[in-house]
Motif scaffolding. Structure first.
Motif, PDB file in Angstrom:
ATOM      1  N   PHE A 114       2.382   9.987  -1.032  1.00 50.00           N
ATOM      2  CA  PHE A 114       2.611  11.345  -0.530  1.00 50.00           C
ATOM      3  C   PHE A 114       4.035  11.843  -0.823  1.00 50.00           C
ATOM      4  N   ARG A 115       4.827  11.017  -1.492  1.00 51.20           N
ATOM      5  CA  ARG A 115       6.153  11.492  -1.927  1.00 51.20           C
ATOM      6  C   ARG A 115       6.096  11.758  -3.436  1.00 51.20           C
ATOM      7  N   ASN A 143       0.829  -1.206   0.000  1.00 53.18           N
ATOM      8  CA  ASN A 143       0.000   0.000   0.000  1.00 53.18           C
ATOM      9  C   ASN A 143       0.863   1.256   0.000  1.00 53.18           C
ATOM     10  N   VAL A 144       0.325   2.285  -0.619  1.00 53.52           N
ATOM     11  CA  VAL A 144       1.069   3.542  -0.755  1.00 53.52           C
ATOM     12  C   VAL A 144       0.453   4.616   0.143  1.00 53.52           C
ATOM     13  N   ASP A 145      -0.464   4.189   1.055  1.00 52.94           N
ATOM     14  CA  ASP A 145      -1.340   5.153   1.729  1.00 52.94           C
ATOM     15  C   ASP A 145      -0.861   5.635   3.103  1.00 52.94           C
ATOM     16  N   SER A 146       0.255   5.123   3.609  1.00 55.71           N
ATOM     17  CA  SER A 146       0.809   5.543   4.923  1.00 55.71           C
ATOM     18  C   SER A 146      -0.078   5.183   6.110  1.00 55.71           C
ATOM     19  N   LEU A 147      -1.124   4.396   5.935  1.00 57.78           N
ATOM     20  CA  LEU A 147      -2.029   4.143   7.069  1.00 57.78           C
ATOM     21  C   LEU A 147      -1.366   3.263   8.141  1.00 57.78           C
ATOM     22  N   HIS A 148      -0.447   2.368   7.738  1.00 61.31           N
ATOM     23  CA  HIS A 148       0.258   1.585   8.778  1.00 61.31           C
ATOM     24  C   HIS A 148       1.086   2.514   9.669  1.00 61.31           C
ATOM     25  N   ARG A 199       6.213  13.376 -10.719  1.00 60.68           N
ATOM     26  CA  ARG A 199       5.278  12.237 -10.654  1.00 60.68           C
ATOM     27  C   ARG A 199       5.228  11.722  -9.225  1.00 60.68           C
ATOM     28  N   PRO A 200       4.214  10.949  -8.862  1.00 59.26           N
ATOM     29  CA  PRO A 200       4.208  10.361  -7.518  1.00 59.26           C
ATOM     30  C   PRO A 200       5.316   9.318  -7.406  1.00 59.26           C
TER      31      PRO A 200
END
Ligand code: BJW
Length: 249
Positions: free
Chosen positions: A126-127, A105-110, A158-159
């Motif tokens: 987010f980077r 995942n790319v969402d930083s939720l962990h 770009r992300p």
């Protein structure tokens, strides 16, 4: 919550395990309201296939469209909060001496939930990095251009995520492969197990003799091969597992 029936052999093995590796996918964030990668897009984005947007070719052809898709996803993720599945993994990390959390995942939720040892295999939404130079970019001048341009070379920004056909970050991938090959228990949680090389990790763990556990409400190509296939939502099964392993003693 801990009333969910779970195999006692798994609960006992988890309680005494010293090395555990966990691979997560989009399904663990689904209960936070973040759409899974392959689920239907909504609104403006309904007409696009995510697999066709997440490629360097798509970005070369339609950089504005791809940048705006990621901006929309960033906004949805910012509104989301970690859920009991993420929190149960924070708790598991506290109980297991050698614990590795590998995420696609790319969402930083962990990270937002409080996990510490996280290997991000597919980058982070987010980077930002430069498409031409492949170097991280932290800030750029305000302007109307979409995507913005690299302040150093003028290339498109770009992300900093891993698209199809791109290499995964080598250090994270090697650490993940090592964790899979040495884990006593390997969890595959909320992933369709379709995308390589991440999908190889549970197979490596199986080959090395680990107990492999899948948590998913839907069957995947991995389901018939694992030691325990737990059919259900990560946000319900993981807290029950942690409670039965450590809180019920
Ligand atoms: C729940 C739930 C709940 C719902 N609780 N669960 C070997 C064989 C064949 C092909 C290849 C191969 N090796 C490499 C390839 C090519 C390619 C690949 O794998 N293609 C396949 C599609 C066949 N791989 C690559 O290109 C990789 N690079 C690479 O290998 O480099 C070397 C190389 C280059 C060129 C040629 C050959 C080698 C890069 C892969 C990068 C993937 N990137 C993405 C986008 C990231 C940025 C972004 O987010 O936009 O990563 S694609 C997308 O898939 C994203 C995800 O991280 C990844 C995995 O998806 P995930 O997480 O499994 O999500 P879903 O939606 O598929 O599934 C969700 C699951 O959750 C479902 O099962 C639900 O049931 C479940 N669920 N609610 C628990 N509450």
């Amino acid at each position: 919550m801990s009333a969910i029936p779970l195999p006692s052999a798994l609960v006992n093995r988890l309680r005494s395990a010293r090395r555990v590796a966990v691979l997560t996918g989009a399904g663990i964030s689904a209960e936070s309201g973040v759409p899974t990668f392959r689920e239907a897009q909504t609104g403006l984005w309904a007409q696009y296939n995510p697999e066709e947007l997440a490629t360097p070719r798509a970005f070369r052809r339609q950089p504005k469209l791809v940048w705006e898709w990621y901006a929309w996803r960033q906004q949805r993720i910012r509104q989301a909060e970690p859920n009991p599945g993420h929190q149960a993994l924070v708790s598991m990390e506290r109980h297991i001496p050698e614990f590795t959390l590998i995420t696609q995942n790319v969402d930083s939720l962990h990270r937002r939930a409080g996990s510490h040892q996280i290997l991000e295999l597919h980058g982070n939404i987010f980077r930002t990095k430069c498409f031409s130079e492949d170097r991280p970019v932290e800030s750029w001048p305000d302007g109307d251009e979409i995507p913005p341009r690299c302040p150093r070379c003028g290339g498109l920004l770009r992300p900093d995520v891993v698209w199809f056909g791109e290499m995964l970050p080598a250090t994270a991938l090697h650490a993940a492969e090592h964790a899979a090959a040495t884990a006593e228990i390997f969890f595959s949680i909320g992933t369709s197990a379709l995308v390589y090389p991440a999908a190889d990790l549970p197979l490596r763990a199986l080959d090395a003799g680990a107990t492999v556990v899948e948590i998913n409400p839907q069957p995947t190509p991995l389901s018939s091969r694992v030691t325990f296939s737990l059919n259900g939502a990560a946000g319900e099964i993981l807290p029950a597992l942690v409670a039965q392993a450590w809180e019920a003693i």
